[in-house]
Design an enzyme around this catalytic site. Structure first.
Site, PDB file in Angstrom:
ATOM      1  N   LYS A   1       1.169   4.015  -3.021  1.00 14.68           N
ATOM      2  CA  LYS A   1       0.742   5.407  -2.800  1.00 14.68           C
ATOM      3  C   LYS A   1       1.903   6.380  -3.019  1.00 14.68           C
ATOM      4  O   LYS A   1       1.704   7.491  -3.526  1.00 14.68           O
ATOM      5  CB  LYS A   1       0.132   5.560  -1.407  1.00 14.68           C
ATOM      6  CG  LYS A   1      -1.190   4.798  -1.224  1.00 14.68           C
ATOM      7  CD  LYS A   1      -2.274   5.290  -2.171  1.00 14.68           C
ATOM      8  CE  LYS A   1      -3.646   4.705  -1.847  1.00 14.68           C
ATOM      9  NZ  LYS A   1      -4.690   5.194  -2.765  1.00 14.68           N
TER      10      LYS A   1
ATOM     11  N   TYR B   1       0.833  -1.200   0.000  1.00 14.43           N
ATOM     12  CA  TYR B   1       0.000   0.000   0.000  1.00 14.43           C
ATOM     13  C   TYR B   1       0.874   1.259   0.000  1.00 14.43           C
ATOM     14  O   TYR B   1       0.670   2.189  -0.795  1.00 14.43           O
ATOM     15  CB  TYR B   1      -0.932  -0.031   1.215  1.00 14.43           C
ATOM     16  CG  TYR B   1      -1.954   1.069   1.254  1.00 14.43           C
ATOM     17  CD1 TYR B   1      -3.154   0.952   0.549  1.00 14.43           C
ATOM     18  CD2 TYR B   1      -1.741   2.224   1.999  1.00 14.43           C
ATOM     19  CE1 TYR B   1      -4.100   1.962   0.583  1.00 14.43           C
ATOM     20  CE2 TYR B   1      -2.693   3.240   2.040  1.00 14.43           C
ATOM     21  CZ  TYR B   1      -3.871   3.099   1.341  1.00 14.43           C
ATOM     22  OH  TYR B   1      -4.814   4.108   1.373  1.00 14.43           O
TER      23      TYR B   1
HETATM   24  N1  LIG Z   1     -10.222   5.755   4.279  1.00  8.54           N
HETATM   25  C1  LIG Z   1      -8.989   6.157   4.562  1.00  8.54           C
HETATM   26  O1  LIG Z   1      -8.592   6.295   5.730  1.00  8.54           O
HETATM   27  C2  LIG Z   1      -8.029   6.476   3.455  1.00  8.54           C
HETATM   28  C3  LIG Z   1      -6.830   7.120   3.791  1.00  8.54           C
HETATM   29  C4  LIG Z   1      -5.925   7.425   2.777  1.00  8.54           C
HETATM   30  C5  LIG Z   1      -6.223   7.106   1.470  1.00  8.54           C
HETATM   31  N2  LIG Z   1      -7.403   6.480   1.173  1.00  8.54           N
HETATM   32  C6  LIG Z   1      -7.656   6.170  -0.221  1.00  8.54           C
HETATM   33  O2  LIG Z   1      -8.894   6.723  -0.590  1.00  8.54           O
HETATM   34  C7  LIG Z   1      -9.441   5.955  -1.660  1.00  8.54           C
HETATM   35  C8  LIG Z   1     -10.892   5.610  -1.349  1.00  8.54           C
HETATM   36  O3  LIG Z   1     -10.914   4.802  -0.194  1.00  8.54           O
HETATM   37  P1  LIG Z   1     -12.179   4.662   0.763  1.00  8.54           P
HETATM   38  O4  LIG Z   1     -11.642   4.692   2.143  1.00  8.54           O
HETATM   39  O5  LIG Z   1     -13.251   5.608   0.371  1.00  8.54           O
HETATM   40  O6  LIG Z   1     -12.569   3.137   0.483  1.00  8.54           O
HETATM   41  P2  LIG Z   1     -13.944   2.435   0.050  1.00  8.54           P
HETATM   42  O7  LIG Z   1     -13.646   0.980   0.162  1.00  8.54           O
HETATM   43  O8  LIG Z   1     -15.101   3.006   0.796  1.00  8.54           O
HETATM   44  O9  LIG Z   1     -14.089   2.842  -1.487  1.00  8.54           O
HETATM   45  C9  LIG Z   1     -13.244   2.337  -2.470  1.00  8.54           C
HETATM   46  C10 LIG Z   1     -14.044   2.199  -3.758  1.00  8.54           C
HETATM   47  O10 LIG Z   1     -13.140   1.762  -4.782  1.00  8.54           O
HETATM   48  C11 LIG Z   1     -13.781   0.732  -5.526  1.00  8.54           C
HETATM   49  N3  LIG Z   1     -12.775  -0.146  -6.128  1.00  8.54           N
HETATM   50  C12 LIG Z   1     -11.925  -0.975  -5.496  1.00  8.54           C
HETATM   51  N4  LIG Z   1     -11.172  -1.650  -6.380  1.00  8.54           N
HETATM   52  C13 LIG Z   1     -11.570  -1.234  -7.605  1.00  8.54           C
HETATM   53  C14 LIG Z   1     -11.164  -1.564  -8.927  1.00  8.54           C
HETATM   54  N5  LIG Z   1     -10.211  -2.482  -9.153  1.00  8.54           N
HETATM   55  N6  LIG Z   1     -11.760  -0.940  -9.968  1.00  8.54           N
HETATM   56  C15 LIG Z   1     -12.747  -0.026  -9.755  1.00  8.54           C
HETATM   57  N7  LIG Z   1     -13.171   0.318  -8.523  1.00  8.54           N
HETATM   58  C16 LIG Z   1     -12.589  -0.278  -7.462  1.00  8.54           C
HETATM   59  C17 LIG Z   1     -14.634  -0.001  -4.496  1.00  8.54           C
HETATM   60  O11 LIG Z   1     -15.666  -0.773  -5.110  1.00  8.54           O
HETATM   61  C18 LIG Z   1     -15.161   1.162  -3.666  1.00  8.54           C
HETATM   62  O12 LIG Z   1     -16.377   1.678  -4.185  1.00  8.54           O
HETATM   63  C19 LIG Z   1      -8.525   4.753  -1.844  1.00  8.54           C
HETATM   64  O13 LIG Z   1      -7.624   4.989  -2.892  1.00  8.54           O
HETATM   65  C20 LIG Z   1      -7.794   4.687  -0.520  1.00  8.54           C
HETATM   66  O14 LIG Z   1      -6.535   4.048  -0.631  1.00  8.54           O
HETATM   67  C21 LIG Z   1      -8.313   6.153   2.132  1.00  8.54           C
END
Ligand SMILES: NC(=O)c1ccc[n+]([C@@H]2O[C@H](COP(=O)([O-])OP(=O)(O)OC[C@H]3O[C@@H](n4cnc5c(N)ncnc54)[C@H](O)[C@@H]3O)[C@@H](O)[C@H]2O)c1
Length: 266
Positions: A158, A154
């Site tokens: 990133k 991860y």
């Molecule tokens: N939640 C956190 O604390 C956090 C922190 C830093 C970064 N992020 C990043 O934010 C982004 C969104 O995360 P989130 O927390 O909202 O997660 P989430 O799981 O709620 O949403 C992720 C979405 O991505 C979709 N997805 C996953 N794999 C996919 C693929 N191969 N093709 C198309 N769609 C796909 C899923 O179906 C889902 O709708 C991610 O990139 C995550 O790494 C999240």
């Protein structure tokens, strides 16, 4: 009149969490939104929330270049153009680096880094064809700059997104296309539910967060909205860490916390 009136935006991973909040914030400012996600039910939910005139989408896996290309084409057929893209689809994994199966490393790199590249490639190509610029936001993470135990794939993916953002900004500036990234800290979404459920993890994380609270998807949406708006017209190539100050300190010791929670549940 909304900040994004007349604009068309793709949001990948827009069926849930941060992406869904970003899509909602753009729609509230007058944009038409096109969701690209593997979660068909979630896409239908976003369309139901905003109505068919404002929202559409298609099921596509960001790892599949042909599917990504078709998704961009579908968006343009449906709404006529593409001005804004948020490459947010992402996934996680947890395993010590010396035990991590290659398939797990590959899956995380494929979705979180190659997926961002493929989407950016086809979105930027469309914006260049249109000839009047655009704005792209990639969702990186606090872990682009802060290492976390058990999260080698991860963190590496990133960090790659942050550098890809810089190179793309360097190349695409001549076309009037701005490319930036957001590096969120811990945000309350379905993805982080299992991590936050481990006893002690959220408290340890907050102890290393100067502002002392976990972020909400709406916090990330507010920054994404500013990044794609005309107010940010001079911003490109930047990753902004939106994390309550967590990047100023260190990530919680996840191995110790997980071992402790396992020991107390036995
Ligand atoms: N939640 C956190 O604390 C956090 C922190 C830093 C970064 N992020 C990043 O934010 C982004 C969104 O995360 P989130 O927390 O909202 O997660 P989430 O799981 O709620 O949403 C992720 C979405 O991505 C979709 N997805 C996953 N794999 C996919 C693929 N191969 N093709 C198309 N769609 C796909 C899923 O179906 C889902 O709708 C991610 O990139 C995550 O790494 C999240």
């Amino acid at each position: 009149m909304g900040l994004l009136e007349g604009r068309v935006a793709i949001v990948t991973g827009g069926a849930s969490g941060i992406g869904r909040a970003i899509a909602g914030a753009f729609a509230a400012e007058g944009a038409r939104i096109f969701i690209v996600d593997v979660n068909a039910e979630g896409i239908a939910g976003v369309i139901a929330d905003h109505g068919h005139n404002t929202a559409d989408g298609c099921e596509a896996d960001v790892r599949d270049e042909a599917a990504v290309r078709r998704a961009v084409e579908r968006c343009v057929r449906r709404f006529g153009r593409l001005d804004i893209a948020v490459n947010n689809a992402g996934t996680g994994a947890f395993s010590p680096v010396h035990e991590m199966p290659l398939e797990e490393w590959q899956r995380v790199l494929d979705v979180n880094l190659t997926g961002v590249f493929l989407c950016l490639k086809h979105e930027a190509a469309q914006m260049i064809r249109q000839g009047d610029g655009g704005a792209i936001v990639n969702i990186a993470s606090l872990n682009a700059r802060q290492p976390a135990e058990g999260m080698a794939a991860y963190c590496a993916a990133k960090a790659g997104v942050a550098m890809l953002t810089e190179v793309a900004a360097l190349e695409l500036g001549r076309h009037g296309i701005r490319v930036n990234a957001i590096g969120p800290g811990l945000v309350r979404t379905p993805m982080t539910e299992p991590l936050r459920a481990v006893p002690g993890v959220e408290a340890a994380y907050l102890a290393e967060t100067p502002l002392g609270f976990v972020g909400e998807p709406s916090d990330v949406a507010a920054l994404a909205l500013w990044m794609v708006s005309p107010a940010a017209r001079w911003l490109t190539g930047q990753t902004i860490y939106l994390d309550g100050g967590a990047s100023l300190r260190k990530y919680p010791p996840l191995f110790d916390l997980f071992a402790h929670s396992q020991a107390t549940s036995e």
